[in-house]
Design a protein around this motif. Structure first.
Motif, PDB file in Angstrom:
ATOM      1  N   TYR A  33      40.549  12.922  60.012  1.00 15.86           N
ATOM      2  CA  TYR A  33      39.332  12.665  58.446  1.00 15.86           C
ATOM      3  C   TYR A  33      38.609  13.950  58.629  1.00 15.86           C
ATOM      4  O   TYR A  33      38.298  14.339  59.568  1.00 15.86           O
ATOM      5  CB  TYR A  33      38.631  11.394  58.847  1.00 15.86           C
ATOM      6  N   HIS A  35      34.648  14.271  56.265  1.00 16.70           N
ATOM      7  CA  HIS A  35      33.145  14.246  56.172  1.00 16.70           C
ATOM      8  C   HIS A  35      32.070  14.562  55.835  1.00 16.70           C
ATOM      9  O   HIS A  35      32.945  16.416  55.758  1.00 16.70           O
ATOM     10  CB  HIS A  35      32.333  14.064  57.351  1.00 16.70           C
ATOM     11  N   TRP A  36      32.133  14.910  54.663  1.00 17.90           N
ATOM     12  CA  TRP A  36      30.266  15.956  53.156  1.00 17.90           C
ATOM     13  C   TRP A  36      29.827  15.543  54.143  1.00 17.90           C
ATOM     14  O   TRP A  36      29.089  14.577  53.875  1.00 17.90           O
ATOM     15  CB  TRP A  36      31.183  15.437  52.178  1.00 17.90           C
ATOM     16  N   VAL A  37      28.726  16.382  54.495  1.00 19.15           N
ATOM     17  CA  VAL A  37      27.667  16.300  54.312  1.00 19.15           C
ATOM     18  C   VAL A  37      26.466  17.662  53.305  1.00 19.15           C
ATOM     19  O   VAL A  37      27.647  18.130  52.990  1.00 19.15           O
ATOM     20  CB  VAL A  37      27.498  16.547  55.904  1.00 19.15           C
ATOM     21  N   TRP A  47      24.194  12.318  54.761  1.00 21.96           N
ATOM     22  CA  TRP A  47      25.709  11.817  54.580  1.00 21.96           C
ATOM     23  C   TRP A  47      25.991  11.372  53.798  1.00 21.96           C
ATOM     24  O   TRP A  47      25.580  10.783  53.277  1.00 21.96           O
ATOM     25  CB  TRP A  47      26.233  10.752  56.359  1.00 21.96           C
ATOM     26  N   ILE A  50      33.600   9.885  53.520  1.00 20.03           N
ATOM     27  CA  ILE A  50      34.469  10.620  54.656  1.00 20.03           C
ATOM     28  C   ILE A  50      36.302  10.532  54.005  1.00 20.03           C
ATOM     29  O   ILE A  50      35.934   9.261  52.985  1.00 20.03           O
ATOM     30  CB  ILE A  50      33.535   9.779  56.004  1.00 20.03           C
ATOM     31  N   CYS A  96      31.920  20.619  54.628  1.00 17.33           N
ATOM     32  CA  CYS A  96      32.457  20.015  55.011  1.00 17.33           C
ATOM     33  C   CYS A  96      32.857  19.860  55.611  1.00 17.33           C
ATOM     34  O   CYS A  96      32.478  20.834  56.663  1.00 17.33           O
ATOM     35  CB  CYS A  96      33.940  19.755  54.770  1.00 17.33           C
ATOM     36  N   ALA A  99      36.283  15.195  61.324  1.00 12.55           N
ATOM     37  CA  ALA A  99      35.947  14.175  61.850  1.00 12.55           C
ATOM     38  C   ALA A  99      36.682  13.447  63.166  1.00 12.55           C
ATOM     39  O   ALA A  99      36.779  12.504  63.575  1.00 12.55           O
ATOM     40  CB  ALA A  99      35.854  12.767  60.665  1.00 12.55           C
ATOM     41  N   PHE A 102      32.945  15.567  64.762  1.00 10.50           N
ATOM     42  CA  PHE A 102      31.698  16.858  64.135  1.00 10.50           C
ATOM     43  C   PHE A 102      32.625  18.384  64.413  1.00 10.50           C
ATOM     44  O   PHE A 102      31.619  18.419  65.632  1.00 10.50           O
ATOM     45  CB  PHE A 102      31.167  16.407  63.325  1.00 10.50           C
TER      46      PHE A 102
ATOM     47  N   ARG B  98      27.576   6.319  57.676  1.00 15.82           N
ATOM     48  CA  ARG B  98      26.482   7.453  58.567  1.00 15.82           C
ATOM     49  C   ARG B  98      25.308   7.510  57.952  1.00 15.82           C
ATOM     50  O   ARG B  98      25.499   7.346  56.902  1.00 15.82           O
ATOM     51  CB  ARG B  98      27.995   8.586  59.079  1.00 15.82           C
TER      52      ARG B  98
END
Lengths: 115, 109
Positions: A33, A35-37, A47, A50, A96, A99, A102, B98
C-alpha cells in the motif's frame, strides 16, 4: 534499490485542483500500500490517506473526504493524489510513503495555493 | 476524529536523556494503536525511527527506543547528539485511519 520519485512543485489558485504523482521502483508495485502525508507550515504532519495499488481502492482522512482522490497506474508503477477545491490552507509539502512500516518516502512536492 | 497530543517543545543537553510522549484523546494508547515515531529535519522527508511501539528499522540509531508508559506511547533518546535536533512526530492508528500528533521540537543544547 527502492525509490519513490515525486512530481515537481505546483502553484495553484484557490478553487483549482492539483494532481501529484509518485513513481515507485525497485520493488513489486502492487505488493505494498502507499500512504500520502502532507507537511503543513506551522502545523506539522497530516495523514491524508492510503491507497491499495493492487485493488485500486483507497481510504481517506475524514477531514479530506470529498476533496481527495488517490489512484494508480500499474503500467508505470505510479500512484497519484488529486486534491480539489484548493484553499490557502492546502499549501504544504506532499509526500508519498510506502506502507511497509513507512520505510521509504518520496522527496516531497511543494504545492502552493495563492491568488 | 481523535486528537493525538505531544509536547510542543523539549530541550536536552548533549549526552543527556529525554523522553517524548504521545497521548490519545480517546483514552490510553495501546499496542493496538501501532505507535510510530518519525524524525524530520528542515528540508528533508520524514524518517521513520520506531514502528509498532518499539520496533526499529535498520537505520534507527540504538540510542532511540520506544515503549508504552502511563497510557501513552513514549520515545526515549539516550545520550543525545547534536544531530538529533529535529521535529519528532508520533502516529497512531484508529482502525483504517491514522492520526499524527502535533510534533515535538527537540533542541539539543
Amino acid at each position: 534499490q527502492v525509490q519513490l520519485v515525486q512530481s515537481g512543485a505546483e502553484v495553484k489558485k484557490p478553487g483549482a485542483s492539483v494532481k501529484v504523482s509518485c513513481q515507485a521502483s525497485g520493488y513489486t508495485f502492487t505488493s505494498y500500500y502507499m500512504h500520502w502525508v502532507r507537511l503543513v507550515p506551522g502545523q506539522g504532519l497530516e495523514w491524508m490517506g492510503i491507497l491499495n495499488p493492487s485493488a485500486d481502492s483507497a481510504s481517506y482522512a475524514q477531514k479530506l473526504q470529498g476533496r481527495v482522490t488517490m489512484t494508480r497506474d500499474t503500467s508505470t508503477s505510479t500512484v497519484y493524489m488529486q486534491l480539489s477545491s484548493l484553499r490557502s490552507e492546502d499549501t504544504a509539502v506532499y509526500y508519498c510513503a510506502r506502507a511497509n512500516r513507512f520505510d521509504y518516502w518520496g522527496q516531497g512536492t511543494l504545492v502552493t495555493v495563492s491568488s | 476524529q481523535a486528537v493525538v497530543t505531544q509536547e510542543p517543545s523539549l530541550t536536552v543537553s548533549p549526552g543527556g536523556t529525554v523522553t517524548l510522549t504521545c497521548g490519545s484523546s480517546t483514552g490510553a494508547v495501546t499496542s493496538g494503536h501501532y505507535p510510530y515515531w518519525f524524525q524530520q529535519k528542515p528540508g528533508q522527508a520524514p524518517r521513520t525511527l520506531i514502528y509498532d511501539t518499539s520496533s526499529k528499522h535498520s537505520w534507527t540509531p540504538a540510542r532511540f527506543s520506544g515503549s508504552l508508559l502511563g497510557g501513552k506511547a513514549t520515545l526515549t533518546l539516550s545520550s543525545a547528539q547534536p544531530e538529533d535536533e529535529a521535529d519528532y512526530y508520533c502516529l497512531l492508528a484508529y482502525s483504517a485511519a491514522r492520526v499524527f500528533g502535533g510534533g515535538t521540537k527537540l533542541t539539543v543544547l
